[in-house]
Design a protein around this motif. Sequence first.
Motif, short mmCIF file in Angstrom:
data_model
loop_
_atom_site.label_atom_id
_atom_site.label_comp_id
_atom_site.label_asym_id
_atom_site.label_seq_id
_atom_site.Cartn_x
_atom_site.Cartn_y
_atom_site.Cartn_z
N TYR A 86 0.82 -1.21 0.00
CA TYR A 86 0.00 0.00 0.00
C TYR A 86 0.86 1.27 0.00
CZ TYR A 86 -4.59 -2.16 0.42
OH TYR A 86 -5.76 -2.86 0.17
N GLY A 87 2.15 1.13 -0.22
CA GLY A 87 3.01 2.30 -0.40
C GLY A 87 3.73 2.81 0.82
N ALA A 88 3.92 1.98 1.84
CA ALA A 88 4.64 2.43 3.04
C ALA A 88 6.07 2.80 2.68
CB ALA A 88 4.63 1.33 4.10
N ILE A 89 6.54 3.93 3.21
CA ILE A 89 7.89 4.43 2.93
C ILE A 89 8.88 3.81 3.93
CG2 ILE A 89 9.36 6.48 2.81
CD1 ILE A 89 6.87 8.09 2.11
N ILE A 90 9.94 3.22 3.39
CA ILE A 90 10.90 2.49 4.22
C ILE A 90 11.92 3.43 4.87
CG2 ILE A 90 12.74 0.75 4.17
CD1 ILE A 90 11.21 -0.68 1.99
N GLY A 91 12.28 4.51 4.20
CA GLY A 91 13.41 5.32 4.63
C GLY A 91 13.11 6.40 5.65
N MET A 92 12.00 6.34 6.36
CA MET A 92 11.67 7.38 7.34
C MET A 92 12.30 7.06 8.69
SD MET A 92 7.66 8.03 6.27
CE MET A 92 7.54 9.60 7.12
N LEU A 93 12.54 8.10 9.50
CA LEU A 93 13.15 7.95 10.82
C LEU A 93 12.22 8.52 11.89
CD1 LEU A 93 16.78 9.20 10.00
CD2 LEU A 93 15.93 6.84 9.92
N ASP A 94 12.23 7.90 13.07
CA ASP A 94 11.42 8.41 14.16
C ASP A 94 12.20 9.45 14.96
OD1 ASP A 94 13.19 7.08 15.84
OD2 ASP A 94 11.81 5.48 16.39
N GLN A 95 11.66 9.89 16.07
CA GLN A 95 12.28 10.98 16.84
C GLN A 95 13.61 10.57 17.46
OE1 GLN A 95 10.01 11.98 20.40
NE2 GLN A 95 9.01 9.98 20.36
N TYR A 96 13.90 9.28 17.52
CA TYR A 96 15.18 8.81 18.05
C TYR A 96 16.16 8.46 16.94
CZ TYR A 96 12.20 8.38 22.14
OH TYR A 96 11.32 8.64 23.16
#
Length: 348
Positions: A140-150
């Motif tokens: 469904y198009g989830a982006i792999i390269g994102m980062l969380d607040q940590y």
Amino acid sequence: MYRPAGYDDSDEEDFDDFGYISSSYPKQKQNTAFMQEAKPPEEDYDTLLYYAILDGQLDETKRIIRQDAYLRGGGMLRQGWPAMFYACFEAQLPIVEYFLRDEKMDVNRQYNLQTALMIACSSSQSSERVYQVVRLLLDYGAIIGMLDQYGCSPLMLACKAGHLDVVKEIVGESSLLSTDNEGNTALFYAVNNNHLEIVKILLRAGAQTHTVNRQGYTPRQCAINQNYLEIAELFPSEEKPYVMPAKYLCYSDYHNFMRGERADDPPGYFPDLGLMLFGMNSEGSLRLFADANMNLFEFLTVTDERLLELGMKYPIERKRVLLGLYDFHLHKWSRNSLWTMEKQRILE
């Protein structure tokens, strides 16, 4: 005539002319306030939905979602996460599919810089169930390269949780150079959580073994420190353990603010070099600059050719640093911008 409290004196046939009760029991006054039919309390949709997801009750989830527009729109539950996140963390595939397919929930919507993919990768459920959910999110198009607040990526979270199939699925589209706020790459997460097979996958994918985290350790040193000897054997041996020079980790005394290694040298501001690399998401390269004994001023004027000489062989690594420096140089500065204490202010 006075009657006992709570009794109706409107029905005089119950008493004779002398005030004696003629019937065996008096009629008690009806309290209409308590006799009214009680209204059913409003449903606590947050709690009902929370437990419906935990129990995998798809029909109950549908019923609640259709009755609450806020939750249907992906709103936050009182328990702390939106419904999609709970479904992903519990690896409830039918419910996740319902949210995405029927309710059209945004697969990349963020809450506190977290996404559904990150939550799924950190799930404590079985790897088989987690993989199915991750595969659906990617479809469904989830982006792999994102980062969380940590600074954690989905790959780091999957390595930490030990989801081997998930790691195999996303490692090819994930950055192996990315570090979290403590300077740890995905390889550190696999090593520190003793996931041997995941370490092998990352090494075959090209994960760097010489990266040093903010504690000054390489992945191999982390494995040795925790007695994960089987993992430690996967790494090339070192003649001696690498120790990050202390001057690159912190300011040890006040002399660091007044002069360099010699009395006539300006301060080197070595710890700030590490902070700038951290801001460029390239903190793992600090060892290269430390080996060259590079100070902050030299770093601010470094060129692509010089980075290549230092051992930064991948163009994407060099580009990340140079783009960070370009952004820095958009603000005017000069050698005088690097503050030094005036001689007359130095305590003798």
